[in-house]
Design an enzyme around this catalytic site. Structure first.
Site, mmCIF file in Angstrom:
data_model
loop_
_atom_site.group_PDB
_atom_site.id
_atom_site.type_symbol
_atom_site.label_atom_id
_atom_site.label_comp_id
_atom_site.label_asym_id
_atom_site.label_seq_id
_atom_site.Cartn_x
_atom_site.Cartn_y
_atom_site.Cartn_z
ATOM 1 N N THR A 1 -4.893 -8.505 10.533
ATOM 2 C CA THR A 1 -5.293 -7.164 9.721
ATOM 3 C C THR A 1 -4.585 -5.661 11.040
ATOM 4 O O THR A 1 -4.186 -4.797 10.006
ATOM 5 C CB THR A 1 -6.877 -7.333 9.997
ATOM 6 N N LYS B 1 1.107 -1.151 0.072
ATOM 7 C CA LYS B 1 0.135 0.154 -0.025
ATOM 8 C C LYS B 1 0.739 1.365 0.218
ATOM 9 O O LYS B 1 2.099 1.102 -0.040
ATOM 10 C CB LYS B 1 -1.064 0.044 1.155
ATOM 11 N N ASN C 1 -1.676 -0.258 7.861
ATOM 12 C CA ASN C 1 -1.182 -1.667 8.109
ATOM 13 C C ASN C 1 -0.196 -2.391 6.895
ATOM 14 O O ASN C 1 0.226 -3.725 6.733
ATOM 15 C CB ASN C 1 -1.896 -2.074 8.386
ATOM 16 N N GLU D 1 -9.360 -10.128 -7.767
ATOM 17 C CA GLU D 1 -7.878 -8.729 -7.348
ATOM 18 C C GLU D 1 -7.361 -9.000 -8.935
ATOM 19 O O GLU D 1 -6.446 -8.323 -9.169
ATOM 20 C CB GLU D 1 -7.513 -8.994 -6.102
ATOM 21 N N ARG E 1 -1.129 -15.141 2.964
ATOM 22 C CA ARG E 1 -1.983 -14.328 4.748
ATOM 23 C C ARG E 1 -1.269 -14.106 5.567
ATOM 24 O O ARG E 1 -1.381 -13.571 7.046
ATOM 25 C CB ARG E 1 -3.118 -14.227 4.878
ATOM 26 N N HIS F 1 -1.477 -5.396 1.801
ATOM 27 C CA HIS F 1 -2.816 -6.223 0.978
ATOM 28 C C HIS F 1 -2.496 -7.769 0.735
ATOM 29 O O HIS F 1 -1.889 -7.911 -0.599
ATOM 30 C CB HIS F 1 -4.197 -5.471 0.751
ATOM 31 N N TYR G 1 -12.206 -2.577 -2.781
ATOM 32 C CA TYR G 1 -12.258 -3.119 -1.452
ATOM 33 C C TYR G 1 -13.913 -2.949 -1.272
ATOM 34 O O TYR G 1 -14.343 -3.042 0.089
ATOM 35 C CB TYR G 1 -12.009 -1.652 -0.731
HETATM 36 P P1 IDP Z 1 -7.207 -7.312 5.605
HETATM 37 O O1 IDP Z 1 -5.717 -6.622 4.539
HETATM 38 O O2 IDP Z 1 -6.099 -7.944 6.900
HETATM 39 O O3 IDP Z 1 -8.328 -8.715 4.700
HETATM 40 P P2 IDP Z 1 -9.990 -6.086 5.769
HETATM 41 O O4 IDP Z 1 -10.835 -7.026 6.801
HETATM 42 O O5 IDP Z 1 -10.284 -7.433 4.879
HETATM 43 O O6 IDP Z 1 -8.689 -6.596 6.290
HETATM 44 O O7 IDP Z 1 -10.007 -4.863 5.369
HETATM 45 C C1 IDP Z 1 -9.136 -4.393 4.386
HETATM 46 C C2 IDP Z 1 -8.368 -2.441 4.975
HETATM 47 O O8 IDP Z 1 -9.135 -2.096 5.416
HETATM 48 C C3 IDP Z 1 -6.937 -3.389 6.033
HETATM 49 O O9 IDP Z 1 -6.457 -3.765 5.382
HETATM 50 C C4 IDP Z 1 -6.922 -1.875 6.876
HETATM 51 O O10 IDP Z 1 -6.050 -1.101 6.176
HETATM 52 C C5 IDP Z 1 -8.416 -1.412 6.060
HETATM 53 N N1 IDP Z 1 -8.833 -1.252 7.596
HETATM 54 C C6 IDP Z 1 -9.900 -2.445 8.208
HETATM 55 N N2 IDP Z 1 -10.416 -2.203 9.257
HETATM 56 C C7 IDP Z 1 -9.996 -0.821 10.062
HETATM 57 C C8 IDP Z 1 -10.627 0.094 11.026
HETATM 58 O O11 IDP Z 1 -10.928 -0.432 11.863
HETATM 59 N N3 IDP Z 1 -10.661 1.575 10.631
HETATM 60 C C9 IDP Z 1 -9.860 1.941 9.673
HETATM 61 N N4 IDP Z 1 -9.159 0.956 8.923
HETATM 62 C C10 IDP Z 1 -9.551 -0.499 8.501
HETATM 63 MG MG MG Z 2 -9.017 -8.559 2.938
#
Ligand code: IDP
Ligand code: MG
Length: 139
Positions: free
Chosen positions: A91, A9, A112, A126, A85, A115, A49
């Site tokens: 996450t 990212k 974070n 994707e 993963r 992805h 997303y």
């Molecule tokens: P993942 O990236 O581990 O698959 P997902 O639940 O698919 O997690 O969420 C996608 C992205 O959305 C996360 O990687 C993170 O950057 C963002 N995200 C998830 N939860 C939160 C939150 O509570 N606050 C802000 N951003 C979030």
């Molecule tokens: Mg995800």
């Protein structure tokens, strides 16, 4: 063999983590199939997303992903979706194990670093969205 979509990212690109992250996937034994540094449009970020569009952070997430370049990749290997993963970590970096990418490089869920597709179906969708082709999977 299985393929997965991995994207560093904008925060990871800005911090100069492309090399370290690519090294981790190579050391694990995965094969790099395709990669590019690119700007993601708002429309593309929304598609990518789309399963999160009801979340309160959706707008912020789309803005963040489309504001600066990402490094998009396709990696191939045994159980590549699941094992990627594991390399990436939970996450929320607070829950990510030290030794995982998010555990080592991030402290905040909104930035974070990386992805990774969460299923074979997502990986296919994707890879098609970012590289305009279908993933290849063992039958
Ligand atoms: P993942 O990236 O581990 O698959 P997902 O639940 O698919 O997690 O969420 C996608 C992205 O959305 C996360 O990687 C993170 O950057 C963002 N995200 C998830 N939860 C939160 C939150 O509570 N606050 C802000 N951003 C979030
Ligand atoms: Mg995800």
């Amino acid at each position: 063999m299985e393929q997965t979509f991995i994207m560093i990212k904008p925060d990871g690109v800005k911090r100069g983590l492309i090399g370290d992250i690519v090294l981790r996937f190579e050391r694990k034994g995965f094969t790099l199939i395709d990669a590019k540094l690119m700007l993601v449009s708002k429309e593309m970020a929304e598609k990518h997303y789309s399963d999160l569009k009801e979340k309160p952070f959706f707008g912020e997430l789309v803005e963040f992903i489309s504001a600066n370049p990402v490094f998009a990749m396709v990696w191939e290997g045994n159980d590549a979706v699941k094992q990627s993963r594991a390399l990436i970590g939970a996450t929320n970096p607070v829950d990510a194990e030290i030794g995982s990418i998010r555990g080592d490089f991030a402290t905040d869920v909104a930035s974070n670093i990386i992805h990774g597709s969460d299923s074979i179906v997502s990986a296919d969708r994707e890879i098609n969205l970012f590289f305009r082709r279908k993933a290849s999977f063992a039958s």
